[in-house]
Design an enzyme around this catalytic site. Structure first.
Site, mmCIF file in Angstrom:
data_model
loop_
_atom_site.group_PDB
_atom_site.id
_atom_site.type_symbol
_atom_site.label_atom_id
_atom_site.label_comp_id
_atom_site.label_asym_id
_atom_site.label_seq_id
_atom_site.Cartn_x
_atom_site.Cartn_y
_atom_site.Cartn_z
ATOM 1 N N CYS A 72 0.971 -1.415 0.078
ATOM 2 C CA CYS A 72 -0.059 0.197 -0.340
ATOM 3 C C CYS A 72 0.627 1.130 -0.153
ATOM 4 O O CYS A 72 1.316 1.635 -1.132
ATOM 5 C CB CYS A 72 -0.779 0.019 0.765
ATOM 6 S SG CYS A 72 -1.610 1.479 1.181
ATOM 7 N N ASP A 75 -10.138 -4.061 -6.270
ATOM 8 C CA ASP A 75 -9.445 -3.130 -5.802
ATOM 9 C C ASP A 75 -10.402 -1.897 -6.003
ATOM 10 O O ASP A 75 -10.318 -1.070 -6.389
ATOM 11 C CB ASP A 75 -8.027 -2.772 -5.462
ATOM 12 C CG ASP A 75 -7.281 -1.978 -4.978
ATOM 13 O OD1 ASP A 75 -8.378 -1.172 -4.183
ATOM 14 O OD2 ASP A 75 -6.392 -2.207 -4.230
ATOM 15 N N HIS A 91 -7.848 -5.084 -2.020
ATOM 16 C CA HIS A 91 -6.694 -4.337 -1.712
ATOM 17 C C HIS A 91 -6.440 -4.548 -0.155
ATOM 18 O O HIS A 91 -7.528 -5.264 0.669
ATOM 19 C CB HIS A 91 -7.273 -3.098 -1.198
ATOM 20 C CG HIS A 91 -6.167 -2.001 -1.208
ATOM 21 N ND1 HIS A 91 -5.413 -1.684 -1.946
ATOM 22 C CD2 HIS A 91 -5.045 -1.348 -0.174
ATOM 23 C CE1 HIS A 91 -4.109 -0.448 -1.685
ATOM 24 N NE2 HIS A 91 -4.155 -0.414 -0.243
#
Length: 245
Positions: A132, A179, A212
């Site tokens: 991330c 995501d 995600h």
């Protein structure tokens, strides 16, 4: 990027109940978590955390997994002592918070970590992985430090304007099909730019049905339908490092 109704992508998933096998050390002006493999090695991987910081058990689990695969793994505090984000924080203020933690302004910390790995750990073959926020950092470092021989960027947020074609060494990009924070058109655009301009090996892979954070924020035991993809993502990450480091 986020507000009360749209929480940060890193809040999707599970917090691991995990102690860690390594130790905390001081690396110049920052702290870091280090885990070493049973046998001595000159291979090391920098593990870059998400917005929840270097102490998140999930990220330490990833570092320990890399150590179990033969790498010295170090997860430094790239926030340099500033507070990590907490799930209880006001998500509407995340954008302002991120402005004070630019994933592309970490060279001072990276310099210290590389010096530590080369000096204290006698590492000669170096790579980097990041999740991330850390995925953005990996892209920056792989365009900045020639000594990083391999990089794996896991679901680092991207903008249409981002161009990572100037990669110095092979880089693997992991994305999730579902995501909500990285639209697939952005992934396609990223891949088009790489195909046109990138001079080194790269791979962009999208994992079907995943959200995600799936590689480091999902527990296989409570997400059995995702288990094959979680394991595949982790295996792909290690295989990429093994190939180029």
């Amino acid at each position: 990027m986020a507000n009360e109704s749209t929480p940060c992508p890193c809040d999707i998933g599970d917090r691991f109940d995990y102690e860690g096998c390594g130790q905390e050390v001081q690396v110049e002006h920052i702290k870091a978590y280090v885990c070493k493999p049973p046998a001595s090695t000159d291979k090391a991987v920098i593990v870059i955390h998400d917005i929840f910081g270097w102490q998140l058990p999930n990220t330490r689990y990833m570092a320990d997994m890399l150590a179990a695969n033969g790498y010295i793994a170090i997860c430094p505090d790239f926030f340099a002592g500033r507070e990590a984000w907490k799930p209880s924080d006001d998500w509407s203020k995340l954008g302002d918070w991120l402005k004070t933690r630019d994933a592309r302004k970490i060279n001072k910390e990276a310099d210290g970590v590389l010096k530590y790995l080369k000096g204290q750990c006698r590492a000669k073959k170096l790579g980097v992985v990041g999740f991330c926020w850390g995925g953005i950092a990996v892209r920056h470092l792989m365009m900045t430090y020639l000594e990083l021989k391999a990089g794996v960027s896991l679901y680092g947020l991207i903008k249409d304007s981002d161009d990572v074609s100037n990669l110095l060494n092979p880089t693997f990009f992991i994305f999730a099909e579902k995501d909500d924070f990285i639209p697939l058109h952005q992934v396609t655009l990223l891949e088009q730019k790489l195909k046109k301009n990138c001079k080194v090996d790269y791979e962009v892979k999208i994992y079907p049905g995943q959200t995600h954070g799936f590689v480091h924020r999902r527990r296989e035991d409570i997400n059995p339908q995702d288990k094959p993809y979680i394991e595949e993502g982790r295996k792909d990450m290690i295989n990429w490092l093994n190939k180029y480091i």
